[in-house]
Design an enzyme around this catalytic site. Structure first.
Site, PDB file in Angstrom:
ATOM      1  N   GLU A 143       0.856  -1.182   0.000  1.00 24.95           N
ATOM      2  CA  GLU A 143       0.000   0.000   0.000  1.00 24.95           C
ATOM      3  C   GLU A 143       0.894   1.235   0.000  1.00 24.95           C
ATOM      4  O   GLU A 143       1.850   1.277   0.767  1.00 24.95           O
ATOM      5  CB  GLU A 143      -0.908   0.026   1.236  1.00 24.95           C
ATOM      6  CG  GLU A 143      -1.916   1.150   1.162  1.00 24.95           C
ATOM      7  CD  GLU A 143      -2.909   1.161   2.337  1.00 24.95           C
ATOM      8  OE1 GLU A 143      -2.751   0.379   3.281  1.00 24.95           O
ATOM      9  OE2 GLU A 143      -3.829   1.969   2.273  1.00 24.95           O
ATOM     10  N   GLY A 168       2.699   2.310  10.948  1.00 19.59           N
ATOM     11  CA  GLY A 168       2.443   1.509  12.145  1.00 19.59           C
ATOM     12  C   GLY A 168       2.320   0.026  11.817  1.00 19.59           C
ATOM     13  O   GLY A 168       2.985  -0.811  12.421  1.00 19.59           O
ATOM     14  N   ASN A 188      -2.410  -6.508   5.212  1.00 22.17           N
ATOM     15  CA  ASN A 188      -2.390  -7.516   4.150  1.00 22.17           C
ATOM     16  C   ASN A 188      -3.246  -8.734   4.518  1.00 22.17           C
ATOM     17  O   ASN A 188      -3.171  -9.228   5.626  1.00 22.17           O
ATOM     18  CB  ASN A 188      -0.953  -7.988   3.926  1.00 22.17           C
ATOM     19  CG  ASN A 188       0.032  -6.851   3.926  1.00 22.17           C
ATOM     20  OD1 ASN A 188      -0.050  -5.971   3.096  1.00 22.17           O
ATOM     21  ND2 ASN A 188       0.922  -6.843   4.912  1.00 22.17           N
ATOM     22  N   GLU A 236      -5.812  -3.356  12.486  1.00 22.76           N
ATOM     23  CA  GLU A 236      -5.426  -4.135  11.299  1.00 22.76           C
ATOM     24  C   GLU A 236      -6.341  -5.342  11.141  1.00 22.76           C
ATOM     25  O   GLU A 236      -6.732  -5.697  10.037  1.00 22.76           O
ATOM     26  CB  GLU A 236      -3.960  -4.574  11.382  1.00 22.76           C
ATOM     27  CG  GLU A 236      -2.964  -3.436  11.607  1.00 22.76           C
ATOM     28  CD  GLU A 236      -3.105  -2.265  10.656  1.00 22.76           C
ATOM     29  OE1 GLU A 236      -3.525  -2.459   9.503  1.00 22.76           O
ATOM     30  OE2 GLU A 236      -2.800  -1.122  11.079  1.00 22.76           O
ATOM     31  N   HIS A 270      -9.633  -4.368   9.596  1.00 26.29           N
ATOM     32  CA  HIS A 270      -9.548  -4.119   8.151  1.00 26.29           C
ATOM     33  C   HIS A 270      -9.960  -5.348   7.334  1.00 26.29           C
ATOM     34  O   HIS A 270     -10.314  -5.213   6.168  1.00 26.29           O
ATOM     35  CB  HIS A 270      -8.115  -3.759   7.757  1.00 26.29           C
ATOM     36  CG  HIS A 270      -7.807  -2.288   7.760  1.00 26.29           C
ATOM     37  ND1 HIS A 270      -8.634  -1.349   7.189  1.00 26.29           N
ATOM     38  CD2 HIS A 270      -6.728  -1.594   8.223  1.00 26.29           C
ATOM     39  CE1 HIS A 270      -8.080  -0.145   7.317  1.00 26.29           C
ATOM     40  NE2 HIS A 270      -6.936  -0.258   7.949  1.00 26.29           N
TER      41      HIS A 270
HETATM   42  N1  PHE Z   1      -3.216   0.746   5.833  1.00 26.90           N
HETATM   43  C1  PHE Z   1      -2.360   0.911   6.986  1.00 26.90           C
HETATM   44  C2  PHE Z   1      -3.295   1.102   8.176  1.00 26.90           C
HETATM   45  O1  PHE Z   1      -3.749   0.208   8.752  1.00 26.90           O
HETATM   46  C3  PHE Z   1      -1.442   2.075   6.931  1.00 26.90           C
HETATM   47  C4  PHE Z   1      -0.381   1.999   5.912  1.00 26.90           C
HETATM   48  C5  PHE Z   1      -0.475   2.766   4.773  1.00 26.90           C
HETATM   49  C6  PHE Z   1       0.709   1.193   6.095  1.00 26.90           C
HETATM   50  C7  PHE Z   1       0.498   2.738   3.821  1.00 26.90           C
HETATM   51  C8  PHE Z   1       1.699   1.165   5.148  1.00 26.90           C
HETATM   52  C9  PHE Z   1       1.600   1.939   4.011  1.00 26.90           C
HETATM   53  O2  PHE Z   1      -3.713   2.150   8.515  1.00 26.90           O
HETATM   54 ZN    ZN Z   2      -5.827   1.357   8.607  1.00 23.92          ZN
END
Ligand code: PHE
Ligand code: ZN
Length: 882
Positions: A126, A267, A271, A304, A307
């Site tokens: 990401e 943080g 995935n 996480e 998500h």
């Molecule tokens: N998507 C991750 C989160 O839980 C944040 C993130 C974004 C990590 C981009 C790495 C790169 O918020």
């Molecule tokens: Zn997030």
């Protein structure tokens, strides 16, 4: 680094993809400097559109071979550059591509794509990291089913992980290598792809889901750190259970894995089935982590995990919709923490964070809507606005519609959009459908930047026994948005009678009130409450029901009254903060003008009452006794800020408070001494928080006895919370005890990078002139490295963010140091550099001399040759006139 010119991407230009990917088979052969990636993609044209070229994204890639349907593609039929692979006239049908690339994980210092964290191979995709692994339509609305084969030297990487469930593993015959194959049955966007290889130890547990499915849980860490995973594992299981009860969401694979790595830009990352974490947010033991660390680990592990439904099963159509997963998931993790701990304390902590980070962002040149409409670099939009204000917008939906409709709306969202890449409109439509509500005006929360300001004027008519509340809203201009439309503002209100009891909210005239919530929709509105037998004190925006700046005609007496009696704990806290802020703003002006500071005996008494109120939770009292931070006071002042004067005012008040409450503070301090072993639960943490807040105020007097108490606590502590609290309060005083304790701390923990980070941060945040030189020389300390993101954040970012006084030195030395560091880091890690340079974003708030220094510093960055798009984007916006 990307070679193309960064050109803006616009929401209005969104087009569905021409080509979809059905399956991805990745075969990655890990090697420190030349990892070979074979990608087999099955693609098909989307919809019934006309034949379209096939354009795949890349970033610094090196193509080795390309086949279409098994046949090498002649060189005249495609163009491959490091950042793009184009097949101008592919057959307009389902087809198969075999793409081979070679990448160098050791040279990947950006920590995006496949890189090495120490000896571990790991990925971060990401937002646009997958294109650094292979050519791909790297956009979240292309969802595919992935099968991943990883191969590596058995000794170098005995553990090989990827998304989904394990399907095969074994030796590679005739070699010293081995392999593992993973299959993820859930279609996902490329940004959720992950693989890991290395020598990792693991802690295993199990979880039985609500429909009796057995899930294996594993946390992988550096060998030797297994014992520090207990709390993360416990948090994970509690989060899994909570999502079942609070949202009916169940886990969907046979295995859920977390890998903790020591070099990570953010943080953690969600995935699918394979979360990768900054190890700072996994590793904890009583001796190594503070209560705040435990709390963050719980929240981030949950975030996480949550998500998996809000982000993975339902993902974002495009990156403009980032808040669809992030704001919603932050809301969910805040609710989880509120249920696990104390709802009131959680809310106060969340609002403090929102004000300190998001309100500041919203008031400066980097202000942007929760859903932006244009970006040059998406990595710069992982912001407090998208995350924290995004969560507030979801919370407002719940406040407006009520918990029942909110839950039904969420259920509808999950069932209607499962497996899809959705938009904010689709999300909000679910709530509109369930509640039969028109949420058109509400959508302004997603499109208008800036913090709404609400002025409330209450007046009581003793003859008519009515209370009238006049409300006016306005939203300041922000970049690209000179004028705004009125918003829907849900204001939770209460009327508190003289004896401290709630007065009934009867027969209101001017609008509706439901569940104690007034809904403001116009620029000005009046509400009339009838049958109000006595003059009330209005408690407004209870629980911070809307993320606004509220000013109300409440006197100091009213505020003290609310601090002691309001049934809403948030507003009890808020009343004290408002009183303290008024005083601190006045005293800052006094220091600037060389006048004497004023005192507020009423405020001191209010603090005293709160400290001695045995019915309050200790964690709440600790927050109530904590004065607004320097950044909060600066934000309140808004212009011509002199950070030295702010510091003087705040330090003086801490001292006065410590003197005035000396006796009760020491009593509480003694009374709260824990006996028995450390436990990380919220109640125990709350007692430590109050005890350490008392200590901090005692030390603020600079009295010798108080300093000795702190020095003793430092030595005697059997846990990191109490040791750090003593050290950080000591670090504010230039006394021999400080130097001794700091030296002792390093000797004790020199082998533990995460603890040494605390030591670096402490020294960077000492508010004295010598700090800048100390920080500079610490960059040469053997514990420090510019190559590790946590070290940079602990020392340098902490200096810029948490040391208002020294970062904003009048001579501009703080800004110059940050700019030097940004320019040094940018070539290796643009994302880290961009975050660091953002520390200068609020330069326009400063008094003229500092403003000039900060502007010159930003211009120096802007003028540097070959900036990354990340840093360039931030400095351009920070300097722009609007
Ligand atoms: N998507 C991750 C989160 O839980 C944040 C993130 C974004 C990590 C981009 C790495 C790169 O918020
Ligand atoms: Zn997030």
């Amino acid at each position: 680094m990307r070679t193309e010119e960064a050109r803006p991407v616009r929401l209005e230009d969104y087009r569905p993809p021409d080509w979809l990917v059905e399956t991805v088979e990745l075969d990655v052969s890990l090697d420190a400097t030349a990892s070979r990636v074979r990608a087999t993609l099955t693609l098909r044209p989307s919809g019934s559109g006309a034949p379209a070229p096939l354009v795949l994204d890349g970033d610094a890639l090196n193509l080795r071979s390309l086949k279409l349907d098994g046949v090498a593609l002649p060189p005249d039929q495609f163009v491959a550059t490091p950042d793009r692979l184009t097949i101008a006239q592919p057959p307009h049908r389902r087809l198969r591509l075999d793409i081979e690339t070679v990448i160098d994980p050791s040279a990947n210092t950006q920590l995006s794509g496949l890189y090495r964290s120490g000896a571990i191979y790991c990925t971060q995709c990401e937002a646009e990291g997958f294109r650094r692994i292979t050519y791909f339509p790297d956009r979240p609305d292309v969802m595919a089913v992935y099968t991943t084969r990883i191969e590596a030297e058995r000794t170098e990487a005995p553990v090989l992980l990827a998304n989904g469930n394990p399907v095969a593993s074994g030796e590679v015959p005739g070699t010293t290598r081995h392999f593992a194959v993973w299959h993820d049955p859930f279609p996902k966007p490329s940004y959720l792809f992950a693989l890991v290889g290395g020598e990792l130890a693991c802690v295993e547990d199990r979880f039985r889901t609500m429909s009796e499915h057995e899930v294996t849980l594993r946390i992988y860490v550096e060998p030797g750190k297994e014992r520090r995973c207990v709390y993360a594992m416990d948090s994970l299981k509690r989060a899994m259970r909570w999502d079942e009860t609070a949202f009916g969401r169940e886990y969907d694979l046979d295995i859920f894995m977390i890998v903790a790595v020591s070099n990570f830009n953010m943080g953690a990352m969600e995935n699918k089935g394979l979360n990768i974490f900054n190890d700072k947010y996994i590793l904890a033991s009583p001796e190594t982590a503070t209560d705040a660390d435990f709390e963050r680990i719980e929240a981030i592990v949950a975030h996480e995990y949550f998500h998996n439904w809000t982000g993975n099963r339902i993902t974002c159509r495009d990156w403009f919709q980032l808040c669809l997963k992030e704001g919603l998931t932050v809301f969910r993790d805040q609710e989880f923490s509120a249920d696990q701990r104390s709802r009131a304390v959680e809310r106060i902590a969340d609002v403090r964070g929102l004000r300190t980070h998001q309100f500041v962002e919203d008031a400066g040149p980097l202000a942007h809507p929760v859903r932006p409409v244009v970006y040059r670099e998406i990595n710069n939009f992982y912001t407090a606005t998208v995350y924290e204000k995004g969560a507030e917008v979801v919370r407002m939906l719940k406040v407006l519609l009520g918990p029942g409709h909110f839950r039904k709306g969420m259920d509808l969202y999950f069932s209607r959009h499962d497996g899809e890449a959705a938009t904010v409109e689709q999300f909000v439509q679910c709530f509109a459908d369930i509640a039969g509500a028109n949420l058109t005006q509400f959508m302004l929360w997603y499109s208008q930047a800036g913090t709404p300001e609400v002025v409330a004027t209450g007046s009581y008519d003793a003859g008519a026994k009515t209370f009238r509340l006049d409300l006016a809203q306005s939203i300041p201009a922000t970049p690209g948005q000179p004028s705004k439309a009125p918003m829907v503002i849900p204001l939770a209100v209460g009327l508190v009678g003289r004896d401290g009891h709630e007065l009934p909210l009867k027969s209101i005239d001017g609008g509706t009130i439901e569940r104690g919530v007034l809904t403001l929709t116009k620029p000005t509105e009046s509400f009339l409450f009838a049958g109000v037998a006595q003059p009330p004190v209005a408690s407004l925006n209870r629980g911070f029901s809307a993320p606004i700046k509220l000013s109300a005609n409440l006197s100091a007496d009213d505020l003290r009254f609310l601090a002691a009696h309001d049934a809403d704990p948030f507003n009890r806290w808020q009343a004290l903060q408002t009183l303290a802020t008024r005083l601190l703003v006045d005293n800052t002006a006094a220091f600037q003008a060389g006048r004497a500071a004023r005192t507020d005996p009423g405020l001191l008494d209010a603090f005293h009452v709160t400290l001695n109120d045995g019915r309050l939770e200790p964690a709440f009292v600790a927050l109530a006794l904590t004065l607004p931070g320097e950044a909060d006071i600066a934000r309140e002042i808004g212009r011509d800020v002199d950070p030295d004067a702010v510091f003087e005012a705040r330090t003086a008040l801490r001292g006065v408070l410590g003197e005035h409450l000396a006796g009760p503070l020491f009593d509480q301090y003694r009374r709260l001494s824990e006996s028995g072993p450390y436990r990380p639960d919220a109640a125990s943490a709350g007692r430590r928080a109050l005890r350490n807040t008392c200590l901090d105020l005692m030390v603020a007097t600079r009295r010798g006895e108080a300093i000795s108490v702190a020095a003793r606590q430092y030595q005697a502590a059997d846990n990191m919370t109490d040791r750090m609290a003593a050290l950080s309060t000591l670090s504010l005083c230039d006394v021999p005890e400080r130097a001794a304790a700091l030296a002792d701390f390093y000797t004790r923990y020199a082998d533990d990078p995460l603890i040494v980070d605390k030591w670096l941060t402490l020294q960077a945040t000492i508010p004295e002139l010598a700090t800048l030189d100390r920080v500079k020389s610490l960059t040469a300390h053997r514990a420090f490295s510019f190559a590790n993101a946590n070290r940079v954040r602990a020392l340098i970012h902490a200096f810029a963010l948490a040391n208002q006084k020294e970062f904003n030195r009048a001579d501009g030395g703080g800004y110059d140091f940050i700019v030097d560091t940004v320019l040094a880091i940018d070539p290796r890690n643009p994302q880290l550099a961009a975050r660091l340079v953002s520390a200068l974003k609020n330069w326009r708030m400063l008094e003229p001399m500092r403003r000039a220094h900060a502007q010159a510093a930003l211009r120096r960055v802007a003028a540097a040759p070959s900036l990354s798009p990340d840093v360039d984007d931030i400095v351009q916006r920070a300097l722009a006139q609007h």
